[in-house]
Enzyme design. Sequence first.
Site, short mmCIF file in Angstrom:
data_model
loop_
_atom_site.label_atom_id
_atom_site.label_comp_id
_atom_site.label_asym_id
_atom_site.label_seq_id
_atom_site.Cartn_x
_atom_site.Cartn_y
_atom_site.Cartn_z
N ASP A 14 23.85 -23.47 112.95
CA ASP A 14 23.54 -23.08 114.33
C ASP A 14 24.01 -21.65 114.59
OD1 ASP A 14 22.80 -25.92 115.00
OD2 ASP A 14 24.90 -26.20 114.50
N HIS A 71 26.88 -30.57 117.15
CA HIS A 71 25.69 -30.13 116.40
C HIS A 71 24.52 -31.01 116.84
CE1 HIS A 71 22.89 -28.88 113.41
NE2 HIS A 71 22.76 -30.12 112.99
N1 LIG Z 1 24.85 -30.15 110.18
C1 LIG Z 1 23.71 -29.53 109.98
O1 LIG Z 1 23.56 -28.36 110.38
C2 LIG Z 1 22.55 -30.18 109.27
C3 LIG Z 1 22.60 -31.50 108.90
N2 LIG Z 1 21.55 -32.09 108.25
C4 LIG Z 1 21.71 -33.49 107.86
O2 LIG Z 1 22.08 -33.55 106.48
C5 LIG Z 1 21.75 -34.83 105.97
C6 LIG Z 1 21.06 -34.69 104.62
O3 LIG Z 1 19.82 -34.06 104.76
P1 LIG Z 1 18.76 -34.05 103.57
O4 LIG Z 1 19.40 -33.64 102.28
O5 LIG Z 1 17.60 -33.29 104.07
O6 LIG Z 1 18.39 -35.59 103.50
P2 LIG Z 1 17.69 -36.40 102.32
O7 LIG Z 1 17.21 -37.67 102.94
O8 LIG Z 1 16.76 -35.53 101.56
O9 LIG Z 1 18.92 -36.73 101.36
C7 LIG Z 1 19.98 -37.56 101.73
C8 LIG Z 1 20.52 -38.17 100.47
O10 LIG Z 1 21.68 -38.91 100.80
C9 LIG Z 1 21.72 -40.05 99.99
N3 LIG Z 1 22.63 -41.03 100.54
C10 LIG Z 1 22.41 -41.92 101.54
N4 LIG Z 1 23.51 -42.70 101.71
C11 LIG Z 1 24.43 -42.27 100.84
C12 LIG Z 1 25.74 -42.68 100.52
N5 LIG Z 1 26.32 -43.71 101.16
N6 LIG Z 1 26.41 -42.04 99.56
C13 LIG Z 1 25.83 -41.02 98.90
N7 LIG Z 1 24.58 -40.59 99.13
C14 LIG Z 1 23.88 -41.21 100.09
C15 LIG Z 1 20.25 -40.49 99.92
O11 LIG Z 1 20.02 -41.33 98.79
C16 LIG Z 1 19.54 -39.14 99.79
O12 LIG Z 1 19.35 -38.77 98.43
C17 LIG Z 1 20.91 -35.50 107.06
O13 LIG Z 1 21.76 -36.36 107.80
C18 LIG Z 1 20.46 -34.33 107.93
O14 LIG Z 1 20.16 -34.75 109.23
C19 LIG Z 1 20.44 -31.38 107.93
C20 LIG Z 1 20.33 -30.05 108.28
C21 LIG Z 1 21.36 -29.36 109.01
O1 LIG Z 2 17.63 -31.60 113.22
C1 LIG Z 2 17.80 -32.21 112.15
O2 LIG Z 2 17.53 -33.41 111.96
C2 LIG Z 2 18.43 -31.47 111.01
C3 LIG Z 2 19.52 -30.64 111.53
O3 LIG Z 2 20.59 -31.10 111.84
C4 LIG Z 2 19.24 -29.23 111.77
O4 LIG Z 2 18.29 -28.67 111.21
O5 LIG Z 2 20.01 -28.62 112.53
#
Ligand SMILES: NC(=O)C1=CN([C@@H]2O[C@H](COP(=O)(O)OP(=O)(O)OC[C@H]3O[C@@H](n4cnc5c(N)ncnc54)[C@H](O)[C@@H]3O)[C@@H](O)[C@H]2O)C=CC1
Ligand SMILES: O=C([O-])CC(=O)C(=O)O
Length: 329
Positions: A160, A188
Site C-alpha cells: 500500500d 490492509h
Molecule cells: N498484504 C498484502 O499486501 C497482500 C496480500 N495478499 C494475500 O496473499 C495471499 C497469497 O496470495 P497468492 O500467492 O496470490 O495466493 P495463491 O492462492 O496463488 O497461493 C496461496 C498458496 O497458499 C497455499 N496454502 C493454503 N493454505 C496453506 C497452509 N495452511 N500452509 C501453507 N500453504 C498454504 C495454497 O496451497 C497456495 O499454493 C492471499 O491471502 C492474498 O490475498 C496478496 C497481495 C497483497
Molecule cells: O486485494 C487483494 O485480494 C489482494 C491484496 O491484498 C492487495 O492486492 O492489496
Amino acid sequence: MTRTPVNVTVTGAAGQIGYALLFRIASGHLLGADTPVRLRLLEIPQAVKAAEGTAMELDDCAFPLLAGIDITDDAKTAFDGVNVALLVGARPRSKGMERGDLLSANGGIFKPQGEAINAGAADDVRVLVVGNPANTNALIAQQHAPDVPAERFTAMTRLDHNRALAQLSKKLDVSVTDIKKLTIWGNHSATQYPDLFHAEVNGTTAAAAVNDQEWLEGTFIPTVAKRGAAIIEARGLSSAASAANAALDHVHTWVNGTPEGDWTSAAVVSDGSYGVPEGLISSFPVTAKGGRYEIVQGLEIDDFSRARIDASVAELVEERDAVKALGLI
Ligand SMILES: NC(=O)C1=CN([C@@H]2O[C@H](COP(=O)(O)OP(=O)(O)OC[C@H]3O[C@@H](n4cnc5c(N)ncnc54)[C@H](O)[C@@H]3O)[C@@H](O)[C@H]2O)C=CC1
Ligand SMILES: O=C([O-])CC(=O)C(=O)O
C-alpha cells in the site's frame, strides 16, 4: 560473505506470490548480496508437488547464495530454526463466504503456524504476514507464540505504501525518491488511510504540494485503498509480483534500517500510540534501526486524519473481536 545461511520459511510457496518471491530471495534481494539463505517451503499436501517443481527451477538457477531447499507440509518442520518467516499462504475468500467464515478458515492456518513458530523458531525470528486478512492473521499467529517477543510479528502494508508513492509521484511529476515520510495507517483493507499530511516532497508537505483536496479525498485515497481490487479486475488474479516486491522491501528495511530523515509503513503491534488499542496489529509510520521497527512518535493528527485512522482501527477491533468470539485467540 556471511557463511552461516539464514533460514527463510515461505508458506504458500506454490502460490503466485511464492513464485514471484522465491527467486528473488535466493538471489539476495531479501537480506542482501552477502547473505546465503536456506529456503523452507511450506505447502498443503495437494500443492507439495508444485512446490517441488519450483524448487527444481530454483536449483536450475544455480544461485550462489542458495544453501538448500526443504519442502514440507508440516508446520513444525517448516519453522524449526527459522530466522525469517514469510506467511503468504492463506485461504482466499470464495463465493458466498462471509467474513466470519474467512476469519475462521484462516484461524485454522495461523494458529498452528504461530504455535510452530513458538516451539521451534530461532531466537531472532522475524515474522511477516502477507496472507489476508493480514493484520488479523498476524494477530492470531502472535497470540499463539507467547514466548516470542510480540514485536517480531508484523503484517504487510508496504505494498500500500509503495502504491501511494507511485500515485503521488505521478500526480506531482516527481521521482518516488523525492517523497519522504509517507504513511499508511490502519488495516490492509479498503479502510486503510494513506496520509499525505505528514509526507514531504522535496521538503514541502505533500498535501500542500498537491494543493487539491478533491484529488486527495476523491482520487488518491480510494485509488490506493482499492488498488488490490483494481488489479484483480484487470488481471483476473490478485497482485503477485508487486506483493512479493513489497515483502522483500519490508524485511530488507527491518533488517537494514530506514534512511535518516525518512520512515516507512508497516503493521506492527500497537503500544497504544495514536489511540490505537494496545496489542492490535495496525499500520503505523515506522523507522527501523538495529533490526527493530519502531513507531514514529509525536505526530500531530488533525481531524481529517483522525477520522480516517479511527475508522480503519475500528475495523481491526471488529476483526479482533470476531476471532476472539470464534475462540481463535
Ligand atoms: N498484504 C498484502 O499486501 C497482500 C496480500 N495478499 C494475500 O496473499 C495471499 C497469497 O496470495 P497468492 O500467492 O496470490 O495466493 P495463491 O492462492 O496463488 O497461493 C496461496 C498458496 O497458499 C497455499 N496454502 C493454503 N493454505 C496453506 C497452509 N495452511 N500452509 C501453507 N500453504 C498454504 C495454497 O496451497 C497456495 O499454493 C492471499 O491471502 C492474498 O490475498 C496478496 C497481495 C497483497
Ligand atoms: O486485494 C487483494 O485480494 C489482494 C491484496 O491484498 C492487495 O492486492 O492489496
